[in-house]
Design a protein around this motif. Sequence first.
Motif, PDB file in Angstrom:
ATOM      1  N   TRP A  70       0.818  -1.212   0.000  1.00 13.98           N
ATOM      2  CA  TRP A  70       0.000   0.000   0.000  1.00 13.98           C
ATOM      3  C   TRP A  70       0.851   1.260   0.000  1.00 13.98           C
ATOM      4  O   TRP A  70       1.879   1.333   0.671  1.00 13.98           O
ATOM      5  N   GLY A  71       0.380   2.254  -0.746  1.00 14.92           N
ATOM      6  CA  GLY A  71       0.949   3.593  -0.687  1.00 14.92           C
ATOM      7  C   GLY A  71      -0.062   4.533  -0.062  1.00 14.92           C
ATOM      8  O   GLY A  71      -1.263   4.253  -0.058  1.00 14.92           O
ATOM      9  N   GLU A  72       0.423   5.637   0.471  1.00 14.61           N
ATOM     10  CA  GLU A  72      -0.456   6.556   1.205  1.00 14.61           C
ATOM     11  C   GLU A  72      -0.537   7.911   0.507  1.00 14.61           C
ATOM     12  O   GLU A  72       0.481   8.552   0.263  1.00 14.61           O
ATOM     13  N   LEU A  73      -1.777   8.337   0.248  1.00 14.55           N
ATOM     14  CA  LEU A  73      -2.015   9.658  -0.333  1.00 14.55           C
ATOM     15  C   LEU A  73      -2.422  10.672   0.728  1.00 14.55           C
ATOM     16  O   LEU A  73      -2.378  11.875   0.493  1.00 14.55           O
ATOM     17  N   GLY A  74      -2.854  10.188   1.883  1.00 11.96           N
ATOM     18  CA  GLY A  74      -3.257  11.071   2.974  1.00 11.96           C
ATOM     19  C   GLY A  74      -2.431  10.777   4.212  1.00 11.96           C
ATOM     20  O   GLY A  74      -1.225  10.553   4.132  1.00 11.96           O
ATOM     21  N   GLY A  75      -3.089  10.785   5.386  1.00  3.09           N
ATOM     22  CA  GLY A  75      -2.390  10.422   6.619  1.00  3.09           C
ATOM     23  C   GLY A  75      -1.742   9.061   6.478  1.00  3.09           C
ATOM     24  O   GLY A  75      -2.288   8.174   5.822  1.00  3.09           O
ATOM     25  N   MET A  76      -0.569   8.888   7.093  1.00  4.23           N
ATOM     26  CA  MET A  76       0.149   7.640   6.814  1.00  4.23           C
ATOM     27  C   MET A  76       0.812   6.990   8.016  1.00  4.23           C
ATOM     28  O   MET A  76       1.442   5.952   7.862  1.00  4.23           O
ATOM     29  N   ARG A  77       0.684   7.552   9.224  1.00  2.00           N
ATOM     30  CA  ARG A  77       1.393   6.935  10.340  1.00  2.00           C
ATOM     31  C   ARG A  77       0.795   7.410  11.660  1.00  2.00           C
ATOM     32  O   ARG A  77      -0.002   8.351  11.694  1.00  2.00           O
ATOM     33  N   TYR A  78       1.202   6.733  12.739  1.00  2.00           N
ATOM     34  CA  TYR A  78       0.785   7.142  14.080  1.00  2.00           C
ATOM     35  C   TYR A  78       1.955   7.003  15.034  1.00  2.00           C
ATOM     36  O   TYR A  78       2.957   6.332  14.727  1.00  2.00           O
ATOM     37  N   LYS A 109      -8.581  -7.470  11.873  1.00  2.77           N
ATOM     38  CA  LYS A 109      -7.167  -7.517  12.247  1.00  2.77           C
ATOM     39  C   LYS A 109      -6.382  -6.506  11.423  1.00  2.77           C
ATOM     40  O   LYS A 109      -6.481  -6.450  10.200  1.00  2.77           O
ATOM     41  N   MET A 110      -5.602  -5.688  12.112  1.00  6.95           N
ATOM     42  CA  MET A 110      -4.682  -4.758  11.465  1.00  6.95           C
ATOM     43  C   MET A 110      -3.275  -5.113  11.928  1.00  6.95           C
ATOM     44  O   MET A 110      -3.064  -5.411  13.110  1.00  6.95           O
ATOM     45  N   THR A 111      -2.329  -5.058  11.013  1.00  3.58           N
ATOM     46  CA  THR A 111      -0.964  -5.466  11.329  1.00  3.58           C
ATOM     47  C   THR A 111      -0.095  -4.232  11.518  1.00  3.58           C
ATOM     48  O   THR A 111       0.246  -3.550  10.535  1.00  3.58           O
ATOM     49  N   PRO A 112       0.258  -3.891  12.767  1.00  5.99           N
ATOM     50  CA  PRO A 112       1.125  -2.727  12.975  1.00  5.99           C
ATOM     51  C   PRO A 112       2.547  -3.026  12.542  1.00  5.99           C
ATOM     52  O   PRO A 112       3.090  -4.094  12.839  1.00  5.99           O
ATOM     53  N   THR A 282       2.839   2.306  11.215  1.00 12.61           N
ATOM     54  CA  THR A 282       1.742   2.377  10.269  1.00 12.61           C
ATOM     55  C   THR A 282       1.072   1.010  10.226  1.00 12.61           C
ATOM     56  O   THR A 282       1.378   0.137  11.046  1.00 12.61           O
ATOM     57  N   ILE A 283       0.149   0.812   9.292  1.00 10.51           N
ATOM     58  CA  ILE A 283      -0.590  -0.445   9.188  1.00 10.51           C
ATOM     59  C   ILE A 283      -0.224  -1.103   7.875  1.00 10.51           C
ATOM     60  O   ILE A 283      -0.290  -0.470   6.808  1.00 10.51           O
ATOM     61  N   GLU A 284       0.168  -2.357   7.943  1.00 12.89           N
ATOM     62  CA  GLU A 284       0.613  -3.072   6.739  1.00 12.89           C
ATOM     63  C   GLU A 284      -0.479  -3.105   5.671  1.00 12.89           C
ATOM     64  O   GLU A 284      -0.195  -3.050   4.471  1.00 12.89           O
ATOM     65  N   GLU A 285      -1.735  -3.180   6.099  1.00 16.85           N
ATOM     66  CA  GLU A 285      -2.856  -3.247   5.167  1.00 16.85           C
ATOM     67  C   GLU A 285      -3.287  -1.873   4.645  1.00 16.85           C
ATOM     68  O   GLU A 285      -4.318  -1.745   3.996  1.00 16.85           O
ATOM     69  N   GLY A 286      -2.476  -0.852   4.916  1.00 18.85           N
ATOM     70  CA  GLY A 286      -2.811   0.523   4.524  1.00 18.85           C
ATOM     71  C   GLY A 286      -3.345   1.272   5.721  1.00 18.85           C
ATOM     72  O   GLY A 286      -4.143   0.746   6.507  1.00 18.85           O
ATOM     73  N   TYR A 287      -2.928   2.542   5.857  1.00 20.60           N
ATOM     74  CA  TYR A 287      -3.302   3.266   7.075  1.00 20.60           C
ATOM     75  C   TYR A 287      -4.798   3.553   7.139  1.00 20.60           C
ATOM     76  O   TYR A 287      -5.362   3.706   8.226  1.00 20.60           O
ATOM     77  N   ASP A 288      -5.482   3.609   5.987  1.00 18.19           N
ATOM     78  CA  ASP A 288      -6.925   3.830   6.045  1.00 18.19           C
ATOM     79  C   ASP A 288      -7.678   2.626   6.595  1.00 18.19           C
ATOM     80  O   ASP A 288      -8.894   2.691   6.823  1.00 18.19           O
TER      81      ASP A 288
END
Length: 587
Positions: A70-78, A109-112, A282-288
């Motif tokens: 995944w690539g990020e066009l908006g917010g991308m991390r925490y 499930k989200m993969t950090p 970030t999230i491996e599956e995309g931050y959204d």
Amino acid sequence: MNKNTPLNPGMHRDLKTEVAIIGAGTSGLYTAFRLVTDQKYKAHEVQIFDMSNKLGGRLESVIMPGMNFWGELGGMRYLTSQEIVTTLIEGYPLKEKDLKKRTPVLKDKMTPVDFPMGDPKKLFMYIRKERFKQDAWNVYQEDDKKLITRYYLNKDDEGFSSDQLFNKVIYNVLMADPWVAENYKDKIVAGPNVYDFTFTLTSRDWDEIKPRLIYNFPGSPYDKRKVNDIGFWNLLKDQVSQEGYEFLANAGGYYSNTINWNSAEAFPYMVGDFSADTTYKTIEEGYDSIAYAVANAYMDNEGACIWSENKLITFTKDHPNIHTHTYELTFLNLQSNTQWKVYANSIVLGMPRKSLELLDQNNFFFDVNQHSELNNNIRSIIMEPAFKILMGFERPWWKELEIYSGHSITDLPMRQCYYFGTDPETNNSMLLGSYGDMETETFWKALSDDKVLFKVRAAKSASLEELHQLDDVQATEFMVNELMNQLRELHGEHVQIPEPYVTYFKDWTDDPYGAGYHAWKAGFSVKDVMPYMRKPVFDENIHIIGEAYSDQQGWVEGAFCEAEKMLQEHFGLDRPYWLSPDYYLGW
């Protein structure tokens, strides 16, 4: 991870509900999730409306053809110090370091994964046509030397990196206030090295300091004024000269950090959180994925509905169903171009400033003659433009420079580029050109408005048919050509940069967003405006939430915190069981 959340682009004439949530960004989705899962309301009593056909607002993760990440066009991390977003992604309790021993809050499930910032020994800094590695200042300092750049800095500021100079300014201003120096001297420390400053102030500490911090510099135009009332550009120029300001703005990577926003709010933002256990993830599956996971937790309940492609036009209290529902909302269904009515007893506007300004400004709520304070406070923030462009290459050319992640910085209009990743099967690689914040906006706007779009070309595992499905999101040919020139100038002659085979362009200044992120204006009492916006009119059940009016602007956590405080203050919800009782939510 399920991103196939069912959205309803249709209508239900004269729909009646208790809470109408406008905006399927993170604050709106979080509000619905909490109201329903805490059993304050049944799901049919909480309905979400959004004019888009996707979830997440200014989060947008995409996979480009020929790549499997995944690539990020908006917010991308925490940040792991941001406890709501971290807990929703990783589970609770956070004090349990082993993620496998934590209990999930959400079903999906989200993969950090770590968000790598790269090796400063390899990453570039290219300013005033001089090319450095990003650790060049530290290398000189270790040899007891000063790196002299093409900026005419004050003698005492020479040799400082931009981060170090920001810290020096903030340290000097804080310690010039006798009250701050007395009460927080153990948390604001100058190291034995002239370049080193350590800030261990908590968010609660900052909230004590920000409203009362005084600028004590005799002879300055701003002497004895509250720092809250001084613009950050004004303050920086006063401290390090205009030339020093130019260095900070250029070498810092973001013009948005050094615009003339509220200096008191800028201070904690710039020094960041330096506690030892804080990292970017970030999230491996995309931050959204965080938006979709929260949405799915709401949608799992019978009667839940996200009405997509429905635009709020106005709302009124003058309607035939006033005996059962306080507000009548008028929506435009975008697919049918038909207006329809919804009735509710509470309205939650999970919307940034521009979206609020696009609503009917003559209705009873926004009418400046009735509610001038609301009108003023909506405009208490600066809208910061942001353009982003993802570029797909057939090889990771940056690895020839031993760059594997992170970002390079320049004063060229592109400002930064992030090296996002490589597909191990195809070798296709993604780069983010991040630019267009503040003063570069007009440079890119002229190019992005051109009619001739970039022409995609086939690559390994990326057919022309697949690539042409992205025709409507291609950057313009002008834009790509200009960006390629700047990438080559930034990286130098030691690498041959090939042409991209695909792009993906996003202009966050477009309606309804109006901006990529926001910043508080100088002179506004943020301590007062934040709680005010959560319920602007005393006798109306209308609430405004989101990152725009938070003290963590530009972060999902800011949106979550404002929603959480609104829910506790005005809907009577308890703090969620999964959130540490010690976590400070802010004003």
